[in-house]
Every structure is written in structure tokens, then in C-alpha cells.
Design a protein around this motif. Structure first.
Motif, PDB file in Angstrom:
ATOM      1  N   GLY A 174       0.796  -1.217   0.000  1.00 44.50           N
ATOM      2  CA  GLY A 174       0.000   0.000   0.000  1.00 44.50           C
ATOM      3  C   GLY A 174       0.828   1.266   0.000  1.00 44.50           C
ATOM      4  N   GLY A 175       2.144   1.144  -0.090  1.00 50.12           N
ATOM      5  CA  GLY A 175       3.039   2.294  -0.071  1.00 50.12           C
ATOM      6  C   GLY A 175       3.695   2.535  -1.422  1.00 50.12           C
ATOM      7  N   VAL A 176       4.784   3.301  -1.403  1.00 50.98           N
ATOM      8  CA  VAL A 176       5.486   3.693  -2.622  1.00 50.98           C
ATOM      9  C   VAL A 176       6.976   3.458  -2.426  1.00 50.98           C
ATOM     10  CG1 VAL A 176       5.994   5.574  -4.221  1.00 50.98           C
ATOM     11  CG2 VAL A 176       3.756   5.463  -3.114  1.00 50.98           C
ATOM     12  N   ALA A 177       7.575   2.727  -3.330  1.00 50.81           N
ATOM     13  CA  ALA A 177       9.026   2.559  -3.338  1.00 50.81           C
ATOM     14  C   ALA A 177       9.635   3.622  -4.238  1.00 50.81           C
ATOM     15  CB  ALA A 177       9.410   1.172  -3.829  1.00 50.81           C
ATOM     16  N   GLU A 178      10.616   4.346  -3.714  1.00 48.71           N
ATOM     17  CA  GLU A 178      11.343   5.347  -4.503  1.00 48.71           C
ATOM     18  C   GLU A 178      12.733   4.789  -4.776  1.00 48.71           C
ATOM     19  OE1 GLU A 178      12.961   9.028  -2.669  1.00 48.71           O
ATOM     20  OE2 GLU A 178      11.547  10.033  -4.021  1.00 48.71           O
ATOM     21  N   ASP A 183      -1.281   4.770  -0.323  1.00 52.34           N
ATOM     22  CA  ASP A 183      -1.718   5.622   0.788  1.00 52.34           C
ATOM     23  C   ASP A 183      -1.592   7.105   0.430  1.00 52.34           C
ATOM     24  OD1 ASP A 183      -2.312   6.795   3.191  1.00 52.34           O
ATOM     25  OD2 ASP A 183      -0.834   5.689   4.356  1.00 52.34           O
ATOM     26  N   PRO A 184      -2.714   7.835   0.324  1.00 53.71           N
ATOM     27  CA  PRO A 184      -2.618   9.267  -0.001  1.00 53.71           C
ATOM     28  C   PRO A 184      -1.841  10.071   1.024  1.00 53.71           C
ATOM     29  CG  PRO A 184      -4.865   8.463  -0.330  1.00 53.71           C
ATOM     30  CD  PRO A 184      -4.115   7.386   0.386  1.00 53.71           C
ATOM     31  N   ALA A 185      -1.813   9.612   2.285  1.00 53.21           N
ATOM     32  CA  ALA A 185      -1.115  10.363   3.323  1.00 53.21           C
ATOM     33  C   ALA A 185       0.384  10.505   3.037  1.00 53.21           C
ATOM     34  CB  ALA A 185      -1.334   9.714   4.678  1.00 53.21           C
ATOM     35  N   LEU A 186       0.939   9.630   2.212  1.00 49.33           N
ATOM     36  CA  LEU A 186       2.367   9.710   1.872  1.00 49.33           C
ATOM     37  C   LEU A 186       2.678  10.959   1.056  1.00 49.33           C
ATOM     38  CD1 LEU A 186       3.037   5.990   0.828  1.00 49.33           C
ATOM     39  CD2 LEU A 186       3.494   7.068   3.052  1.00 49.33           C
ATOM     40  N   PHE A 187       1.663  11.549   0.424  1.00 49.35           N
ATOM     41  CA  PHE A 187       1.879  12.635  -0.528  1.00 49.35           C
ATOM     42  C   PHE A 187       1.524  14.010   0.051  1.00 49.35           C
ATOM     43  CE2 PHE A 187       0.954   8.759  -2.774  1.00 49.35           C
ATOM     44  CZ  PHE A 187       1.932   8.714  -3.767  1.00 49.35           C
TER      45      PHE A 187
END
Length: 286
Positions: free
Chosen positions: A40-44, A275-279
Motif C-alpha cells: 500500500g506504499g510507494v518505493a522510490e 496511501d494518499p497520506a504519503l503525498f
């Protein structure tokens, strides 16, 4: 009285070009993006030097968002909620001549949320509604999986409406005692009629009234980076319309499967709900 000589055209163009480059590559452009390589997250992932030509990068066969920054080319990879914990990889390079680049996915536990829905058809739909629901699901998957190949200068997003963050992303939901799919968005507690604003520049790709989501707007920010707002009372935009960050695109409501007026906001990367909260910027300390 002395004459004022206008600057030469090529000088103006050069200054504007420098200013645009600085804006796109400044740390402030990414100040409120906090990637987290979890389900549910983002890998950079840094995939190439900044001076290199734009690379080709895929995850599970899908192209991913790429940004060129001062210190390299970075891939922003959306990780579905059902992503297994452990080692994963992206593929860098053209088909048939790519190299794997591994990265690690860490664990994350999401809490359970129990809700009571007054309309039982919103928990267990009538068989007559299932064909509509399946068609709407397929259309939404198509919309959020498109890859519009345009530059994406900023990875941060604005909260579409100011309010208390209520139901968080990833909650394992139970409606009227029945387990259902996890919550794939972020809810904002706002009264009906609150203006809903575009979280970033983009193009409207869908405006519809859906069975579960109610009145819904999708905005494509480019390269598989997509926002969706729903449970609206009305929408003020049309498919194909370009919108700017902060522009009012709708008003909040309680249409679809909702316990009351609020905003539901989903964010997608390479087709995956993340997860929108990451942005967004964290709330100020009290």
C-alpha cells in the motif's frame, strides 16, 4: 531621460528556462512526499544518473512514474496492498534487454474498522446490481491503469479538502459484521457541500455516478499517477477537462456507500491504490 532597452529575446528564454529547471528540480518540489516501501506504499528507487537519457522502467510489466532530479532519475513504484513482504524487483531497460533492480518491501499492519451501513444492498448487493458493479469496476481499473506520458514535476499532493482525517488508508473493513475489501483511500470529515479541489495539475478522465462510490471524479496527473474523489454531491468538471492544482472540481456529499457526508480520496500509481497520506504534509503539531 535615458532610453530603456528591452533585453534580447534569447536572454529572456534562457532566464525562463533556468527558472523552470530550478522549480522542477528544487527540493521544495518534493517536500511533502514521504515514500514508504510497504504494501500500500510507494518505493522510490534511483535508476540512473541525472545526465543519462530517460530510462525505461517497469514493475510487474507496467511502466512506472519517472522523475529526473539533480541527483538522478528516480522511479516511484506503487505497491498494492497485497504485495508480499520481501525482495521485489523493477526492470530497467527496453523489453528483451532489461536488467533487474531489486528492492525490499517491508511489513505494515493495518487495523480493523467496523461500520454499520443502513442500506443492506450496499453490503450485499442484489443479483440484479452485480452486472453494473462488475462493469463499473472494470471501467475504473482501466481509468486508473492508463499511462499518459507527460512530465510529472511534483510528487507531493494537496489535500482536496480541509478537514479531520478520519478513516485512514488500508483499514480492514467489516460492514454490518461482514468482512469486505480494505479501505483503499483516505477519508476527510467535511460537511456536505464542501468544495473539493484538484490535488495537483491534471486531466479529468472520468465523471460518473457509481454504485459504491456514488458521484465520482478521476484526475490523471500523468505517468500513471491518478487521483479519485467520491461520495460527492455534485461534480463541476467534465472528462477531458484540464484542471490546475487547487481548482474546485466538485463538492462533498454522501452518495454511494457512505455512512454520512465526507470526502473519500484515493491515489493510484501504476494502477495500484497507495496511501494518499504519503503525498501530503503532516498536520501541524498541537
Amino acid at each position: 531621460m535615458c532610453d530603456i532597452v528591452p533585453p534580447k529575446k534569447h536572454f529572456i528564454t534562457k532566464v525562463i528556462g533556468i527558472a523552470v529547471f530550478a522549480a522542477l528540480h528544487s527540493p521544495a518540489a518534493h517536500a511533502h512526499f514521504a515514500p514508504e516501501a510497504v504494501p500500500g506504499g510507494v518505493a522510490e528507487i534511483r535508476v540512473a544518473n541525472a545526465e543519462a537519457p530517460r530510462p525505461q522502467v517497469r514493475f510487474d510489466g507496467r511502466p512506472v512514474l519517472l522523475q529526473q532530479r539533480r541527483n538522478g532519475w528516480f522511479a516511484l513504484v506503487g505497491l498494492p496492498l497485497d504485495t508480499p513482504v520481501g525482495d521485489r524487483q523493477i526492470d530497467v531497460g527496453p523489453d528483451g534487454d532489461s536488467r533487474p533492480l531489486p528492492f525490499a518491501v517491508g511489513p505494515k499492519a493495518y487495523p480493523v474498522q467496523k461500520l454499520t451501513i443502513k442500506n443492506p444492498k450496499m453490503v450485499t448487493p442484489d443479483p440484479a446490481d452485480l452486472a453494473r458493479i462488475d462493469a463499473e469496476r472494470a471501467r475504473q481499473i482501466d481509468i486508473r491503469s492508463r499511462f499518459r506520458d507527460v512530465p510529472v514535476a511534483r510528487a507531493d499532493l494537496d489535500l482536496p479538502a480541509e478537514g479531520r482525517l478520519s478513516s485512514r488508508f488500508g483499514l480492514r473493513r467489516v460492514f454490518n459484521g461482514e468482512p469486505r475489501a480494505p479501505h483503499t483511500g483516505l477519508d476527510v470529515a467535511v460537511p456536505a457541500g464542501t468544495p473539493i479541489r484538484a490535488p495537483a495539475d491534471g486531466v479529468v478522465t472520468l465523471v460518473d455516478d457509481l454504485y459504491f462510490n456514488g458521484k465520482t471524479v478521476f484526475v490523471d496527473h500523468g505517468q500513471g499517477f491518478v487521483s479519485m474523489v467520491c461520495h460527492l454531491s455534485d461534480a463541476g468538471v467534465s472528462p477531458g477537462q484540464a484542471v490546475r492544482r487547487g481548482e474546485v472540481i466538485a463538492r462533498s456529499g454522501s452518495s454511494g456507500r457512505a455512512t454520512g457526508p465526507h470526502l473519500h480520496w484515493s491515489v493510484y500509481l501504476n494502477g495500484a491504490a497507495v496511501d494518499p497520506a504519503l503525498f501530503i504534509a503532516p498536520p501541524p503539531a498541537r
